[in-house]
Design a protein around this motif. Structure first.
Motif, PDB file in Angstrom:
ATOM      1  N   VAL A  66     -61.706  35.322  10.042  1.00  0.00           N
ATOM      2  CA  VAL A  66     -61.649  35.741  11.443  1.00  0.00           C
ATOM      3  C   VAL A  66     -62.976  36.388  11.858  1.00  0.00           C
ATOM      4  CG1 VAL A  66     -60.466  37.259  13.073  1.00  0.00           C
ATOM      5  CG2 VAL A  66     -59.145  35.971  11.372  1.00  0.00           C
ATOM      6  N   TRP A  67     -63.660  37.012  10.896  1.00  0.00           N
ATOM      7  CA  TRP A  67     -64.930  37.710  11.197  1.00  0.00           C
ATOM      8  C   TRP A  67     -66.151  36.944  10.679  1.00  0.00           C
ATOM      9  CZ3 TRP A  67     -60.689  40.241   8.931  1.00  0.00           C
ATOM     10  CH2 TRP A  67     -59.982  41.066   9.808  1.00  0.00           C
ATOM     11  N   ARG A  68     -65.999  35.655  10.435  1.00  0.00           N
ATOM     12  CA  ARG A  68     -67.072  34.878   9.806  1.00  0.00           C
ATOM     13  C   ARG A  68     -68.325  34.775  10.683  1.00  0.00           C
ATOM     14  NH1 ARG A  68     -67.367  29.312  11.228  1.00  0.00           N
ATOM     15  NH2 ARG A  68     -65.965  28.813  12.956  1.00  0.00           N
ATOM     16  N   ARG A  69     -68.195  34.809  12.007  1.00  0.00           N
ATOM     17  CA  ARG A  69     -69.373  34.683  12.872  1.00  0.00           C
ATOM     18  C   ARG A  69     -70.178  35.982  12.921  1.00  0.00           C
ATOM     19  NH1 ARG A  69     -68.324  29.992  16.358  1.00  0.00           N
ATOM     20  NH2 ARG A  69     -66.110  29.463  16.234  1.00  0.00           N
ATOM     21  N   ARG A  70     -69.466  37.105  13.004  1.00  0.00           N
ATOM     22  CA  ARG A  70     -70.154  38.399  13.104  1.00  0.00           C
ATOM     23  C   ARG A  70     -70.674  38.878  11.761  1.00  0.00           C
ATOM     24  NH1 ARG A  70     -65.795  41.985  16.186  1.00  0.00           N
ATOM     25  NH2 ARG A  70     -64.419  40.617  14.986  1.00  0.00           N
ATOM     26  N   HIS A  71     -69.925  38.620  10.685  1.00  0.00           N
ATOM     27  CA  HIS A  71     -70.318  39.094   9.347  1.00  0.00           C
ATOM     28  C   HIS A  71     -70.167  37.940   8.350  1.00  0.00           C
ATOM     29  CE1 HIS A  71     -70.159  43.080  11.131  1.00  0.00           C
ATOM     30  NE2 HIS A  71     -68.910  42.864  11.492  1.00  0.00           N
ATOM     31  N   PRO A 121     -64.342  31.677  20.839  1.00  0.00           N
ATOM     32  CA  PRO A 121     -64.597  31.700  19.393  1.00  0.00           C
ATOM     33  C   PRO A 121     -63.561  32.492  18.598  1.00  0.00           C
ATOM     34  CG  PRO A 121     -66.628  32.070  20.623  1.00  0.00           C
ATOM     35  CD  PRO A 121     -65.512  32.108  21.619  1.00  0.00           C
ATOM     36  N   GLN A 122     -63.089  33.620  19.138  1.00  0.00           N
ATOM     37  CA  GLN A 122     -62.118  34.419  18.410  1.00  0.00           C
ATOM     38  C   GLN A 122     -60.823  33.652  18.182  1.00  0.00           C
ATOM     39  OE1 GLN A 122     -63.731  35.225  21.124  1.00  0.00           O
ATOM     40  NE2 GLN A 122     -64.672  37.260  20.971  1.00  0.00           N
ATOM     41  N   VAL A 123     -60.384  32.913  19.207  1.00  0.00           N
ATOM     42  CA  VAL A 123     -59.147  32.128  19.080  1.00  0.00           C
ATOM     43  C   VAL A 123     -59.343  31.016  18.059  1.00  0.00           C
ATOM     44  CG1 VAL A 123     -57.527  30.653  20.332  1.00  0.00           C
ATOM     45  CG2 VAL A 123     -58.465  32.696  21.438  1.00  0.00           C
ATOM     46  N   VAL A 124     -60.497  30.362  18.105  1.00  0.00           N
ATOM     47  CA  VAL A 124     -60.774  29.288  17.154  1.00  0.00           C
ATOM     48  C   VAL A 124     -60.774  29.818  15.720  1.00  0.00           C
ATOM     49  CG1 VAL A 124     -62.534  27.625  16.406  1.00  0.00           C
ATOM     50  CG2 VAL A 124     -62.057  27.934  18.843  1.00  0.00           C
ATOM     51  N   ASP A 125     -61.378  30.985  15.504  1.00  0.00           N
ATOM     52  CA  ASP A 125     -61.444  31.538  14.145  1.00  0.00           C
ATOM     53  C   ASP A 125     -60.078  31.956  13.629  1.00  0.00           C
ATOM     54  OD1 ASP A 125     -64.131  31.087  14.101  1.00  0.00           O
ATOM     55  OD2 ASP A 125     -64.694  33.143  14.631  1.00  0.00           O
ATOM     56  N   VAL A 126     -59.230  32.524  14.492  1.00  0.00           N
ATOM     57  CA  VAL A 126     -57.877  32.887  14.072  1.00  0.00           C
ATOM     58  C   VAL A 126     -57.080  31.636  13.700  1.00  0.00           C
ATOM     59  CG1 VAL A 126     -55.687  33.845  14.881  1.00  0.00           C
ATOM     60  CG2 VAL A 126     -57.824  35.047  15.367  1.00  0.00           C
ATOM     61  N   ALA A 127     -57.202  30.576  14.525  1.00  0.00           N
ATOM     62  CA  ALA A 127     -56.498  29.335  14.223  1.00  0.00           C
ATOM     63  C   ALA A 127     -57.014  28.730  12.920  1.00  0.00           C
ATOM     64  CB  ALA A 127     -56.678  28.354  15.379  1.00  0.00           C
ATOM     65  N   LEU A 128     -58.313  28.802  12.680  1.00  0.00           N
ATOM     66  CA  LEU A 128     -58.893  28.265  11.449  1.00  0.00           C
ATOM     67  C   LEU A 128     -58.388  29.039  10.231  1.00  0.00           C
ATOM     68  CD1 LEU A 128     -60.892  26.243  10.240  1.00  0.00           C
ATOM     69  CD2 LEU A 128     -62.695  27.928  10.581  1.00  0.00           C
ATOM     70  N   VAL A 179     -65.186  26.689   4.459  1.00  0.00           N
ATOM     71  CA  VAL A 179     -65.487  27.313   5.747  1.00  0.00           C
ATOM     72  C   VAL A 179     -66.641  28.301   5.604  1.00  0.00           C
ATOM     73  CG1 VAL A 179     -64.562  28.712   7.629  1.00  0.00           C
ATOM     74  CG2 VAL A 179     -63.123  26.987   6.530  1.00  0.00           C
ATOM     75  N   VAL A 180     -66.627  29.072   4.506  1.00  0.00           N
ATOM     76  CA  VAL A 180     -67.684  30.065   4.287  1.00  0.00           C
ATOM     77  C   VAL A 180     -69.041  29.389   4.148  1.00  0.00           C
ATOM     78  CG1 VAL A 180     -68.583  31.670   2.562  1.00  0.00           C
ATOM     79  CG2 VAL A 180     -66.229  31.878   3.351  1.00  0.00           C
ATOM     80  N   LEU A 181     -69.116  28.344   3.309  1.00  0.00           N
ATOM     81  CA  LEU A 181     -70.400  27.658   3.108  1.00  0.00           C
ATOM     82  C   LEU A 181     -70.878  26.988   4.395  1.00  0.00           C
ATOM     83  CD1 LEU A 181     -69.905  26.128  -0.448  1.00  0.00           C
ATOM     84  CD2 LEU A 181     -71.321  28.075   0.212  1.00  0.00           C
TER      85      LEU A 181
END
Length: 397
Positions: free
Chosen positions: A62-67, A16-23, A98-100
């Motif tokens: 990058v922190w969208r899943r945790r926060h 997930p961290q790699v996916v979020d950085v790429a996104l 992405v946020v929504l």
């Protein structure tokens, strides 16, 4: 399907961290393209401050899943700043999409609805005050935001459905294991009852005959010979039944498709031979039949035979009886099996000595949907009465 393990680099890419950085990198690229490749000559070019505002709409992802809410607020503030800085403002709010999507997929009900309302309001105000947008542009931007939110909701539903399916599969697997364990326990109990009945009956007859043989060997050689013949017959019968019982447990070997040779399971037709064996041991036994015989399920056939076998074994071992009777009463819906004797030993000693056998009789009857009753008879002695279901549809003439 290949059984090769998944490459380590592919597992790393899917983290997930790699996916979020790429996104976040893709969002930054999308935000910057409008100003790197302007459509009109008077459009703003990409500046350092504009790039920083664009980066501020991407990095929090990058922190969208945790926060998710904190990331959503940060992206919202950065998008507002970029809108005020550029003229015209960004055509597409990639970070907002992405946020929504994220809050709709993992957020709680009221916070995610509030965030959707804020983004929709911000989009309307931006297009009204900064861009003087056409009506179709309102429809495009608002529909895009609602679409991102809807995709998040679909992802949430799909994840919940997948979790429910996996939980159901785990529950079914657990229930299957428990049912298999119960089936094994039932089979072990059945085998234990069969072995008890076979061995107890055979050994009891052999002991009675062995005790009587030496007494009459000189005074009545013919009777002694009959006693020894009865011992041999009881032993052969027990060996045959044990061989059949153990053959059921033996796995079929390769090259032996038919498995070990097995004789049929004992049935109600074998009760007459069983009575003859006990009669040869010196106990006067009569076999009585009333009613019209009917077809029986295989398990009921075996149960009827074993009930009579166990009851007669108890009579030989514990009753001190001289006479016994086996009665088969055929009815429309049931078969009543009665075994009675004229024993006069103490009831407590008899029940104590035959306790396991009586329990086995009750278990066999219950397993077939029948009932069992045991106890002293009205005129003394001991009675075993078992009622078993009959398949009336298979009446025989």
């Amino acid at each position: 399907m290949s059984d090769r393990p998944e490459p380590s680099w592919l597992r790393a890419v899917r983290r997930p961290q790699v996916v979020d950085v790429a996104l976040a990198g893709l969002v930054l690229l999308g935000v910057s393209l409008q100003f790197l490749l302007p459509e009109r000559e008077n459009d703003d070019a990409l500046t350092l401050l504009g790039f920083l505002f664009g980066a501020a709409t991407a990095v929090p992802l990058v922190w969208r899943r945790r926060h998710p809410y904190l990331s959503g607020c940060a992206v919202g503030f950065a998008t507002t700043a970029m809108t005020l800085h550029h003229s015209p403002p960004p055509d597409v709010v990639y970070g907002g999409f992405v946020v929504l999507y994220t809050v709709a997929a993992i957020g709680r009900r009221w916070p995610r609805r509030l965030m959707l309302l804020v983004w929709l309001t911000g989009a309307v105000l931006s297009m009204s005050l900064k861009e003087n947008a056409e009506p179709f542009e309102y429809a495009f931007h608002l529909t895009s935001l609602l679409g991102a939110y809807g995709l998040g909701r679909l992802a949430r539903i799909q994840r919940a459905y997948t979790a429910a399916v996996e939980e159901r599969a785990r529950r079914l697997a657990y229930e299957s294991e428990m049912e298999a364990a119960r089936a094994v326990a039932r089979e072990r109990a059945r085998i234990a009852r069969d072995m008890h009945d076979i061995l107890a009956h055979a050994v009891s007859l052999m002991v009675v005959q062995a005790e009587a043989g030496p007494v009459v060997v000189r005074s009545d050689p013919a009777r002694a010979e009959a006693a020894f013949d009865a011992i041999a017959g009881a032993g052969r019968d027990a060996m045959s039944q044990l061989r059949r019982l153990l053959g059921v447990l033996r796995e079929e070997r390769e090259g032996e498709p038919d498995g070990p040779e097995r004789s049929p399971q004992p049935s109600i037709a074998g009760i007459a031979r069983l009575v003859e064996q006990v009669r040869a041991a010196g106990l006067k036994v009569e076999l009585l039949r009333t009613g019209e015989p009917a077809g029986l399920p295989a398990d009921v056939e075996v149960a009827a035979y074993r009930v009579v076998q166990e009851a007669l074994t108890n009579t030989v071992k514990h009753a001190g009886a001289t006479r016994a009777a086996v009665q088969l009463d055929w009815g429309e819906r049931e078969l009543r099996v009665t075994v009675r004797d004229d024993g006069r030993s103490r009831r407590e000693a008899r029940v104590r000595g035959a306790g396991q056998g009586l329990i086995g009789i009750r278990e066999r009857a219950a397993a077939c949907g029948g009932t069992a009753a045991t106890g002293p008879g009205p005129d003394g002695g001991f009675w075993v009465i078992v009622t078993l279901p009959v398949e009336s549809a298979q009446r025989v003439g």
